[in-house]
Design a protein around this motif. Structure first.
Motif, PDB file in Angstrom:
ATOM      1  N   LEU A 115       0.904  -1.214  -0.039  1.00 30.82           N
ATOM      2  CA  LEU A 115      -0.100   0.018   0.078  1.00 30.82           C
ATOM      3  C   LEU A 115       0.690   1.153  -0.003  1.00 30.82           C
ATOM      4  O   LEU A 115       2.181   1.141   0.500  1.00 30.82           O
ATOM      5  N   THR A 123      -0.107   5.342   0.889  1.00 29.94           N
ATOM      6  CA  THR A 123      -1.479   6.000   1.467  1.00 29.94           C
ATOM      7  C   THR A 123      -0.928   7.324   1.901  1.00 29.94           C
ATOM      8  O   THR A 123       0.578   7.707   2.137  1.00 29.94           O
ATOM      9  N   GLY A 124      -1.634   8.278   2.220  1.00 26.52           N
ATOM     10  CA  GLY A 124      -1.216   9.756   2.688  1.00 26.52           C
ATOM     11  C   GLY A 124      -1.800  10.130   3.814  1.00 26.52           C
ATOM     12  O   GLY A 124      -2.882   9.574   4.228  1.00 26.52           O
ATOM     13  N   VAL A 170       3.348  10.575   3.496  1.00 23.01           N
ATOM     14  CA  VAL A 170       3.274   9.601   2.631  1.00 23.01           C
ATOM     15  C   VAL A 170       3.756   8.418   3.264  1.00 23.01           C
ATOM     16  O   VAL A 170       4.950   8.304   3.664  1.00 23.01           O
ATOM     17  N   TYR A 195       4.549   4.115   2.790  1.00 25.69           N
ATOM     18  CA  TYR A 195       4.714   3.120   2.056  1.00 25.69           C
ATOM     19  C   TYR A 195       4.687   1.771   2.713  1.00 25.69           C
ATOM     20  O   TYR A 195       5.554   1.686   3.645  1.00 25.69           O
ATOM     21  N   THR A 196       3.991   0.909   2.693  1.00 31.81           N
ATOM     22  CA  THR A 196       3.716  -0.522   3.490  1.00 31.81           C
ATOM     23  C   THR A 196       4.487  -1.672   2.624  1.00 31.81           C
ATOM     24  O   THR A 196       4.074  -1.995   1.508  1.00 31.81           O
ATOM     25  N   SER A 225       7.833   6.095   6.136  1.00 32.32           N
ATOM     26  CA  SER A 225       6.995   7.257   5.893  1.00 32.32           C
ATOM     27  C   SER A 225       7.996   8.183   5.652  1.00 32.32           C
ATOM     28  O   SER A 225       9.031   8.525   6.015  1.00 32.32           O
ATOM     29  N   TYR A 281      -1.528   2.912  -6.712  1.00 34.77           N
ATOM     30  CA  TYR A 281      -1.319   3.440  -5.272  1.00 34.77           C
ATOM     31  C   TYR A 281      -1.164   4.801  -5.613  1.00 34.77           C
ATOM     32  O   TYR A 281      -1.690   5.814  -4.766  1.00 34.77           O
ATOM     33  N   ASP A 340      -3.964   6.841  -6.680  1.00 31.93           N
ATOM     34  CA  ASP A 340      -5.019   7.049  -5.505  1.00 31.93           C
ATOM     35  C   ASP A 340      -4.813   8.248  -4.567  1.00 31.93           C
ATOM     36  O   ASP A 340      -5.439   9.052  -4.320  1.00 31.93           O
ATOM     37  N   VAL A 341      -3.425   8.358  -4.323  1.00 37.43           N
ATOM     38  CA  VAL A 341      -2.835   9.262  -3.296  1.00 37.43           C
ATOM     39  C   VAL A 341      -3.065  10.578  -3.971  1.00 37.43           C
ATOM     40  O   VAL A 341      -3.452  11.589  -3.549  1.00 37.43           O
TER      41      VAL A 341
END
Length: 171
Positions: free
Chosen positions: A54, A56-57, A68, A70-71, A84, A107, A110-111
């Motif tokens: 993933l 995400t923000g 931000v 990052y997984t 992050s 991804y 999306d962000v």
């Protein structure tokens, strides 16, 4: 954990100052400067974190930054690491990681769509969900959903036959 210590030492050499925390026995968090993002993610990929789960923000409105996250997952050890970094809200630009993980294309879209963060080098930042959207991105904390709803959807009265007896729209 010793292998994680080795990875952390290498991260420190590449990224300089960073913060690290152990969330659980197999889940870790590393906060780095954005200038070291590509080299740290590349190192982690080489060290077995081959699965990008993933991106995400998080809107840090009071700090005028976006975070931000990052997984990454390592199939061999079962470890997850959250990497992050912070980016300025006024010029939110980070490099794409599509060359390392092609799935990052979606991804990052999306962000970008929900926070307005630009991923330099990603040629496909068109909307995934919000067609014809003209407002600021909706996951930003300065987006006002109530104002948006009032402007785009007129107030309506609904006859709700399904409400229990004595119940009304305002209860």
């Amino acid at each position: 954990m010793s292998s994680m210590n080795d990875k952390l030492n290498e991260i420190m050499l590449m990224a300089g100052q960073f913060t690290f925390s152990e969330i659980t026995k197999r889940q870790f968090s590393v906060n780095i400067k954005s200038s070291g993002l590509l080299s740290v993610l590349g190192l982690l990929r080489q060290k077995g974190f081959t699965h990008l789960s993933l991106i995400t923000g998080i809107d840090r409105l009071n700090d005028e930054k976006f975070e931000v996250v990052y997984t990454l997952f390592c199939w061999e050890s079962g470890e997850t690491i959250l990497v992050s970094t912070l980016v300025d809200r006024k010029t939110p630009v980070l490099p794409t990681i599509m060359e390392m993980w092609p799935v990052a294309r979606f991804y990052e879209r999306d962000v970008h769509e929900f926070f307005g963060i630009v991923f330099d080098g990603n040629p496909d930042l068109k909307p995934l969900i919000l067609e014809n959207w003209s407002e600021i991105p909706p996951m930003r904390k300065d987006f006002d959903p109530h104002k948006y709803s009032k402007e785009h959807f007129p107030d309506r009265k609904y006859n709700a036959d399904f409400l229990p007896e004595g119940g009304g729209e305002d209860e």
